[in-house]
Structures are given as structure tokens and as C-alpha cells.
Motif scaffolding. Structure first.
Motif, PDB file in Angstrom:
ATOM      1  N   TYR A  23     -16.701-128.256  65.977  1.00 52.65           N
ATOM      2  CA  TYR A  23     -17.312-128.999  64.617  1.00 52.65           C
ATOM      3  C   TYR A  23     -16.599-128.336  63.708  1.00 52.65           C
ATOM      4  O   TYR A  23     -16.993-129.476  62.514  1.00 52.65           O
ATOM      5  N   HIS A  27     -16.293-131.436  60.410  1.00 47.84           N
ATOM      6  CA  HIS A  27     -17.005-131.368  59.791  1.00 47.84           C
ATOM      7  C   HIS A  27     -16.471-129.923  58.600  1.00 47.84           C
ATOM      8  O   HIS A  27     -18.183-129.139  58.370  1.00 47.84           O
ATOM      9  N   ALA A  30     -19.816-127.946  56.891  1.00 53.27           N
ATOM     10  CA  ALA A  30     -21.108-127.884  58.053  1.00 53.27           C
ATOM     11  C   ALA A  30     -22.397-126.668  57.626  1.00 53.27           C
ATOM     12  O   ALA A  30     -21.134-125.719  57.465  1.00 53.27           O
ATOM     13  N   THR A  31     -23.170-127.101  57.166  1.00 54.88           N
ATOM     14  CA  THR A  31     -24.267-125.319  57.299  1.00 54.88           C
ATOM     15  C   THR A  31     -24.406-125.343  58.296  1.00 54.88           C
ATOM     16  O   THR A  31     -24.180-126.105  58.961  1.00 54.88           O
ATOM     17  N   SER A  33     -27.827-124.972  59.050  1.00 53.84           N
ATOM     18  CA  SER A  33     -28.095-126.076  59.945  1.00 53.84           C
ATOM     19  C   SER A  33     -27.825-126.844  60.785  1.00 53.84           C
ATOM     20  O   SER A  33     -28.469-127.518  61.766  1.00 53.84           O
ATOM     21  N   GLU A  34     -26.924-127.803  60.295  1.00 55.58           N
ATOM     22  CA  GLU A  34     -26.652-129.101  60.997  1.00 55.58           C
ATOM     23  C   GLU A  34     -25.515-128.903  61.850  1.00 55.58           C
ATOM     24  O   GLU A  34     -25.741-129.321  63.263  1.00 55.58           O
ATOM     25  N   ILE A  35     -24.695-126.833  61.938  1.00 54.88           N
ATOM     26  CA  ILE A  35     -24.497-127.194  63.577  1.00 54.88           C
ATOM     27  C   ILE A  35     -25.718-126.468  64.027  1.00 54.88           C
ATOM     28  O   ILE A  35     -25.503-126.597  65.442  1.00 54.88           O
ATOM     29  N   SER A  37     -28.737-127.806  64.821  1.00 56.42           N
ATOM     30  CA  SER A  37     -29.307-128.577  64.910  1.00 56.42           C
ATOM     31  C   SER A  37     -28.744-129.683  65.813  1.00 56.42           C
ATOM     32  O   SER A  37     -28.983-130.745  66.570  1.00 56.42           O
ATOM     33  N   THR A  38     -27.269-129.209  66.864  1.00 58.44           N
ATOM     34  CA  THR A  38     -26.903-130.509  67.583  1.00 58.44           C
ATOM     35  C   THR A  38     -26.855-130.175  68.874  1.00 58.44           C
ATOM     36  O   THR A  38     -27.655-128.865  68.750  1.00 58.44           O
ATOM     37  N   CYS A  68     -28.743-121.633  51.713  1.00 57.22           N
ATOM     38  CA  CYS A  68     -27.565-122.517  52.681  1.00 57.22           C
ATOM     39  C   CYS A  68     -26.469-122.088  52.197  1.00 57.22           C
ATOM     40  O   CYS A  68     -25.913-121.097  51.459  1.00 57.22           O
ATOM     41  N   HIS A  70     -22.511-122.422  54.250  1.00 54.14           N
ATOM     42  CA  HIS A  70     -21.314-123.428  54.615  1.00 54.14           C
ATOM     43  C   HIS A  70     -20.326-122.424  55.536  1.00 54.14           C
ATOM     44  O   HIS A  70     -20.001-122.099  55.418  1.00 54.14           O
TER      45      HIS A  70
END
Length: 100
Positions: A23, A27, A30-31, A33-35, A37-38, A68, A70
Motif C-alpha cells: 500500500y 501510495h 500515505a497517512t 489514517s489512510e492506511i 481505514s482500508t 498527521c 506520512h
């Protein structure tokens, strides 16, 4: 860093770690949170995977705005992700075509 050895890849038995690594490869930046939330594995498993990948020196985190964070691949993480991509490509070629 040197190229990962097969013995270094034993951690990849954990699919959540493979997912996180691939991932981040797809990406960069990627934050967390993004990781997290998958879909798929539990959030706690993803958090542990990120911590373990960082401990292994495969990813690094960089601060963003506020709280945040990254994530980016390090050289060994990039090489490992390339190996995973090659394995996925080989497996895809060997699998029989599926009917829709």
C-alpha cells in the motif's frame, strides 16, 4: 542497504505486513489514517504491522501537519516490495483465467 535475503523475508508470512508494504509502495506519503481505514484486517493489526515494518527499517514516517504522519518506503522496503510485485506477477501468469 543490501538486497534482502530470503531469510529476511520470513516476516512476510503476515499478510497484513505485505499489504501495508505494498500500500505504501502504491501510495507514497500515505497517512496512518489512510492506511488504517482500508478494508480488511483489524486496525490494531495494521498498527502493529506499521510498527514492525518501521522497526525492520523497511518504512519510515515523516511528520505532517498537526498529528498527521506520512509513511514512505526505505530502500530495503522498496526492494522487498519489488520482490512481492514480481512474485504476484509470476503467480498471476500461472493462475488459470477465471470466467466472469
Amino acid at each position: 542497504m543490501s538486497e534482502p535475503l530470503i531469510s529476511d523475508l520470513a516476516f512476510l508470512e503476515k499478510s497484513c505486513m505485505m499489504f501495508a508494504l505494498r500500500y505504501i509502495e502504491a501510495h507514497p506519503g500515505a497517512t496512518q489514517s489512510e492506511i488504517l481505514s482500508t478494508e480488511g484486517t483489524r486496525i490494531s493489526s495494521k498498527q502493529r504491522s506499521l510498527m514492525e515494518l518501521e522497526r525492520l527499517g523497511m518504512i519510515r514516517r515523516e511528520p505532517g501537519r498537526g498529528n498527521c504522519v506520512h509513511y514512505y518506503l526505505n530502500d530495503s522496503g522498496r526492494k522487498t516490495a519489488e520482490i512481492l510485485d514480481a512474485i504476484a506477477e509470476i503467480l498471476a501468469r500461472r493462475m488459470p483465467p477465471t470466467e466472469d
